[in-house]
Scaffold this active site. Sequence first.
Site, PDB file in Angstrom:
ATOM      1  N   ASP A  99      -0.457   2.431   2.261  1.00  0.00           N
ATOM      2  CA  ASP A  99      -0.366   2.207   0.819  1.00  0.00           C
ATOM      3  C   ASP A  99      -0.096   3.506   0.073  1.00  0.00           C
ATOM      4  O   ASP A  99       0.684   3.544  -0.884  1.00  0.00           O
ATOM      5  CB  ASP A  99      -1.660   1.581   0.281  1.00  0.00           C
ATOM      6  CG  ASP A  99      -1.813   0.122   0.641  1.00  0.00           C
ATOM      7  OD1 ASP A  99      -0.777  -0.555   0.818  1.00  0.00           O
ATOM      8  OD2 ASP A  99      -2.959  -0.351   0.749  1.00  0.00           O
TER       9      ASP A  99
ATOM     10  N   LYS B 155     -10.092  -3.954   4.664  1.00  0.00           N
ATOM     11  CA  LYS B 155      -9.587  -2.592   4.795  1.00  0.00           C
ATOM     12  C   LYS B 155     -10.674  -1.578   5.149  1.00  0.00           C
ATOM     13  O   LYS B 155     -10.384  -0.546   5.762  1.00  0.00           O
ATOM     14  CB  LYS B 155      -8.865  -2.168   3.512  1.00  0.00           C
ATOM     15  CG  LYS B 155      -7.581  -2.954   3.261  1.00  0.00           C
ATOM     16  CD  LYS B 155      -6.838  -2.431   2.046  1.00  0.00           C
ATOM     17  CE  LYS B 155      -5.542  -3.195   1.812  1.00  0.00           C
ATOM     18  NZ  LYS B 155      -4.764  -2.652   0.679  1.00  0.00           N
TER      19      LYS B 155
ATOM     20  N   ALA C 109     -10.392   0.313 -11.202  1.00  0.00           N
ATOM     21  CA  ALA C 109     -11.209   1.209 -10.378  1.00  0.00           C
ATOM     22  C   ALA C 109     -11.536   0.622  -9.015  1.00  0.00           C
ATOM     23  O   ALA C 109     -12.539   0.983  -8.414  1.00  0.00           O
ATOM     24  CB  ALA C 109     -12.505   1.549 -11.106  1.00  0.00           C
ATOM     25  N   GLY C 110     -10.690  -0.260  -8.499  1.00  0.00           N
ATOM     26  CA  GLY C 110     -10.948  -0.864  -7.197  1.00  0.00           C
ATOM     27  C   GLY C 110     -10.342  -0.055  -6.064  1.00  0.00           C
ATOM     28  O   GLY C 110     -10.026   1.133  -6.202  1.00  0.00           O
TER      29      GLY C 110
END
Length: 274
Positions: A104, A67, A128-129
């Site tokens: 998303d 991404k 926290a990704g």
Amino acid sequence: MSRIRAAVLGSPIEHSLSPVLHRAAYRELGLDDWSYDRFEVDEAALPEFIAGLGPEWAGLSLTMPLKRAVIPLLDGISDTAASVEAVNTVVFTEDGRRVGDNTDIPGLLSALREQGVEKVESAAVLGAGATASSALAALARICTGEVTAYVRSAARAAEMREWGERLGVDVRTADWADAAQALSAPLVIATTPAGSTDALAGAVPARPGTLFDVLYDPWPTALAAAWSGRGGKLLGGLDLLVHQAVLQVEQMTGRPDVPLAALRAAGERALAAR
């Protein structure tokens, strides 16, 4: 009849439901000349893969770890994608440009809106990704107060605070050891890997608010099952997946009438068969 192609790329990719969803959309829309595949592609192989695509290609869906790696390979990205430095959708335009977007974030908002969640006074994010940063971007549009992010390290805490500043979200960070406190928030978004939240199932409050657990396999997670059992409003990874996929199909095909219900039904059948 010439074929128009699209595909999902990532590593690992065999688990992806994207082919099921996109092909269901093509069937419903009567796009018999469209095909959608999956390819195992890592960061090292991505530049050569994209360079080798011909004019028959309409678009790509991207999952981890691509991404961010794809951004330097594109001619431009949307403001939404730029806000979180993550692209999950590439559209090939008629003039040959490669344009990236992030579905998303609007997909998450659409899924919440479908369940009647349009504004919240506060929220909690577990993890926290990359998905957590997308969650913060979505919360920037619907949360009027503080967002608490529960993380496992000081470095992750600093990252989430930085994302909050960039996205205009009031982010407070807390240690993962206190994650049970997150469950009292009006909206909880769980972005962690399978099994990470299982220990929290026993801490679900008597009257929970809304939980959005982004996992879809396995489903339900222990936390999701406990949440539903207490009568809380529950959304899962399939909700996010179908809403963002609808937006991808719309962009790639130019059709505004992509049938959400057909994609969801196809996804449910595929998961039930696993």
